[in-house]
Scaffold this motif. Sequence first.
Motif, PDB file in Angstrom:
ATOM      1  N   MET A   1      -6.500   5.280   2.753  1.00  0.00           N
ATOM      2  CA  MET A   1      -5.594   4.837   1.689  1.00  0.00           C
ATOM      3  C   MET A   1      -6.416   4.565   0.424  1.00  0.00           C
ATOM      4  O   MET A   1      -6.536   3.441  -0.026  1.00  0.00           O
ATOM      5  N   THR A   2      -6.962   5.636  -0.134  1.00  0.00           N
ATOM      6  CA  THR A   2      -7.799   5.521  -1.326  1.00  0.00           C
ATOM      7  C   THR A   2      -6.919   5.448  -2.574  1.00  0.00           C
ATOM      8  O   THR A   2      -5.757   5.896  -2.565  1.00  0.00           O
ATOM      9  N   PRO A   3      -7.447   4.907  -3.681  1.00  0.00           N
ATOM     10  CA  PRO A   3      -6.670   4.877  -4.921  1.00  0.00           C
ATOM     11  C   PRO A   3      -6.237   6.270  -5.369  1.00  0.00           C
ATOM     12  O   PRO A   3      -5.114   6.440  -5.868  1.00  0.00           O
ATOM     13  N   GLU A   4      -7.107   7.278  -5.169  1.00  0.00           N
ATOM     14  CA  GLU A   4      -6.763   8.633  -5.593  1.00  0.00           C
ATOM     15  C   GLU A   4      -5.572   9.171  -4.811  1.00  0.00           C
ATOM     16  O   GLU A   4      -4.642   9.755  -5.382  1.00  0.00           O
ATOM     17  N   ARG A   5      -5.622   8.963  -3.497  1.00  0.00           N
ATOM     18  CA  ARG A   5      -4.525   9.461  -2.667  1.00  0.00           C
ATOM     19  C   ARG A   5      -3.222   8.729  -2.969  1.00  0.00           C
ATOM     20  O   ARG A   5      -2.143   9.333  -3.020  1.00  0.00           O
ATOM     21  N   LEU A   6      -3.299   7.417  -3.174  1.00  0.00           N
ATOM     22  CA  LEU A   6      -2.101   6.650  -3.500  1.00  0.00           C
ATOM     23  C   LEU A   6      -1.539   7.043  -4.858  1.00  0.00           C
ATOM     24  O   LEU A   6      -0.314   7.092  -5.049  1.00  0.00           O
TER      25      LEU A   6
END
Length: 311
Positions: A1-6
């Motif tokens: 749940m990385t910032p990029e994926r979110l």
Amino acid sequence: MTPERLLIHFKTSPAIGLLQARNAPFVVSFLHQQFKQSRIIAIPHSDLLPALSSFQERLQEIGCDGLRDKPEEYLRDWSSSEKRWLHRFLEAGRNEPMYQLTPHSEVVIEFLERALQQDLSFVGTESRLRLVIQALEELLIGSSDDPAVRLQHLRDEQTRIAAEIETIEMHGRVTAFGPTRIREQFALAVQMLRQLQGDFRSVEEKFKEITRQVQQRQVLGLDSRGGILGDALEAEDELKRQDQGISFFEFLKFIQSPQQQDRLQAVIKQLLQLKELVDQTDGLETIRQMVRGLLDEAEKVLQTTRRLSAS
């Protein structure tokens, strides 16, 4: 749940789009009433359109400033490729569009139902823990092909059951669940059942994707009919080999079994007589309609597979 994926998910997810929409409370409320409360899988345009018009009138009567445009525009917008909150399709034998919830709307409704339940009711922590432990124990026993492990498990169960029988025969009484435990486990079962019913949209979406791929190859002329048919059958077989497909077809065998249906109906009949659940009207109605509802959901998925065969 990385910032990029979110970040990507928040920008592209129809479910997030619904939650962030200006009219989200009204849209979710309407969809929940029409599909979930009424326990209907697919609704024809001639029924959903006047239902939305009546819903808009009620909003105006109570002073809510939402859904002011024409109902036709909302149904068209909610079914668009940008929104994807409703799936609009033509069904064999009908000359008007049908609507059903998409997996994205199912996710939003389930999330909000769970949030409201936790706000307005208790959280069944003990029953959840028992369910987790039971699932893990069954996993350990079922994943072992060692006969000694299985025999030890069965002997332990045999010892436990024999001890319980002896205690009951000696003292003539049993320790029944308390009212809280009864309501807790009932709430958990209802929640899991509703989640199961929502999961059918995702299974159906997998079958639809195969159908779309086949039809696209036909339209573009990318292959011979024999090649397209071979790819379609291979894709369908692959789906049946995937975890989701295997689980669905095993569910189908289970729920279509007359013995299992009789067993479930007997359990439901006894549940309806429990005085501790007399005020759980919505949950009891969900359970009462469980067998019929699950069969209808399964049939809806199978209709998609038949359309694939027709393609």
